[in-house]
Design a protein around this motif. Structure first.
Motif, mmCIF file in Angstrom:
data_model
loop_
_atom_site.group_PDB
_atom_site.id
_atom_site.type_symbol
_atom_site.label_atom_id
_atom_site.label_comp_id
_atom_site.label_asym_id
_atom_site.label_seq_id
_atom_site.Cartn_x
_atom_site.Cartn_y
_atom_site.Cartn_z
ATOM 1 N N THR A 85 -4.179 -1.480 -8.695
ATOM 2 C CA THR A 85 -3.999 -2.927 -8.635
ATOM 3 C C THR A 85 -4.278 -3.436 -10.050
ATOM 4 O O THR A 85 -4.989 -2.774 -10.806
ATOM 5 N N TRP B 140 -0.772 -3.069 -4.229
ATOM 6 C CA TRP B 140 -0.747 -1.755 -4.869
ATOM 7 C C TRP B 140 0.594 -1.563 -5.569
ATOM 8 O O TRP B 140 1.647 -1.856 -4.999
ATOM 9 N N LYS C 4 0.793 -1.239 0.000
ATOM 10 C CA LYS C 4 0.000 0.000 0.000
ATOM 11 C C LYS C 4 0.821 1.283 0.000
ATOM 12 O O LYS C 4 0.509 2.245 0.701
ATOM 13 N N VAL D 69 -6.780 2.543 -7.120
ATOM 14 C CA VAL D 69 -7.206 2.328 -5.740
ATOM 15 C C VAL D 69 -8.041 3.543 -5.323
ATOM 16 O O VAL D 69 -7.569 4.673 -5.408
#
Ligand code: NAI
Length: 327
Positions: A287, A263, A182, A296
């Motif tokens: 993604t 991510w 992330k 995202v």
């Protein structure tokens, strides 16, 4: 066994090309079961074409089982014929004393020509990655020059910034780089990019909480990632090539084969997400699955992040304005 796919690479006799082609041919980009045909483009200049011949001789000498063919080209109309993937590496980066208008004009010419050629002859599903700088704006020019291809097929490389940021965070926390999730890099591939670890985790723990040092974020981390390209040039006397090639492999592999929910950062044309005007080629966290990327959504943008995003966006819209008359 699988049918070969066609992979076009421009600037194939350059530094990045030399670090890239052998990895594509060995299956690191599209999988160890996917044969590839390389369609290599260089400028017609005799020296460049000779250098390309030398690279092709070396590719042959590797006897890669997945390499189903190699072609040398000097015209994008033949280099991009039926291509499934196009890595646009060759460009005219800014030289010493080069005016901005000159830089944009030279690249405008290269990327309108190549965008038109992709539009005319490439596979309708071609996945295009622009590496050559200014990468976001070059990708924007190519996209705008290829009206018959889906906009989403055009991307710019922010992955080197993403990987640089991940590496800095791993070093700071003392954790393995593979454990970082992330992470996001927003905006332009330039020192204005905003590497954002507010949501990042390592083994489920918050990276921001682990580091707990906002001054480090603003005064060390962001400048280090932003100026990493210049630091490499200062140290090596040449711009980053192996790490750039590696990032290109990562970008294309993840786009084609998926990220399993992880991510990654890609420069992609905006559809208005996070307030970025439509068509701006902007670095976003995405993604990938089934050959498609997805932004995202739902990330909270705090005040400092918004300032950073505005700054990198301003640079991109200025670049875009600078090439308007070429499109
Ligand atoms: P290089 O100068 O070693 O090689 C570039 C090659 O492109 C040369 O062989 C040149 O003849 C060829 N070329 C130029 N115009 C062309 C055209 N119209 N068609 C086909 N080939 C063409 O440069 P290097 O180190 O390989 O870098 C390539 C580009 O990648 C540069 O613009 C550099 O700034 C950029 N770059 C981007 C990064 C990113 O993260 N997006 C990271 C590192 C470099």
């Amino acid at each position: 066994s699988k049918k070969p796919v066609r992979v076009a690479v421009t600037g194939a006799a350059g530094q990045i090309g030399y670090a890239l082609l052998f990895r594509i041919a060995s299956g690191e980009m599209l999988g160890k079961d996917q044969p590839v045909i390389l369609q290599l483009l260089e400028i017609p200049d005799e020296k460049a074409q000779n250098a390309l011949k030398g690279v092709i001789m070396e590719l042959e000498d590797c006897a890669f089982p997945l390499l189903a063919g190699v072609e040398a080209h000097s015209d994008p109309m033949s280099a991009f014929k039926d291509t499934d993937y196009a890595l646009l590496v060759g460009s005219r980066p800014r030289g010493p004393g080069m005016e901005r208008a000159e830089l944009l004009a030279v690249n405008g010419a290269i990327f309108t020509t190549q965008g038109k050629a992709l539009n005319a002859v490439a596979s309708r599903n071609v996945k295009v990655l622009v590496v050559g700088n200014p990468a976001n704006t070059n990708a924007y020019i190519a996209m705008k020059s290829a009206p018959d291809l889906p906009r989403k097929n055009f991307t710019a490389m922010l992955r080197l910034d993403h990987n640089r940021a991940a590496s800095q965070l791993a070093a700071k926390t003392g954790k393995p780089v593979a454990s970082i999730e992330k992470l996001a890099v927003w905006g332009n591939h330039s020192p204005t990019m905003y590497a954002d670890y507010r949501n990042a985790t390592i083994d489920g723990q918050s990276v921001k909480a682990l580091i707990n040092d906002e001054q480090w974020n603003r005064e060390t981390f962001l400048p280090t990632v932003g100026k990493r390209g210049a630091a490499i040039i200062a140290a090596r006397g040449l711009s980053s090539a192996a790490s750039a090639a590696n990032a290109a492999i990562d970008h294309m592999r993840d786009w084609a084969l998926g990220t399993n929910g992880k991510w990654v950062t890609m420069g992609i044309p905006s559809n208005g997400e996070y307030g970025i005007p439509k068509d701006v080629m902007f670095g976003y966290p995405v993604t990938c699955e089934g050959g498609e990327y997805k932004i995202v959504e739902g990330i909270t943008i705090d005040e400092f992040s918004q300032e950073c995003i505005n700054k990198t966006l301003k640079e991109l819209t200025d670049e875009q304005d600078g090439v308007k008359h070429l499109l």
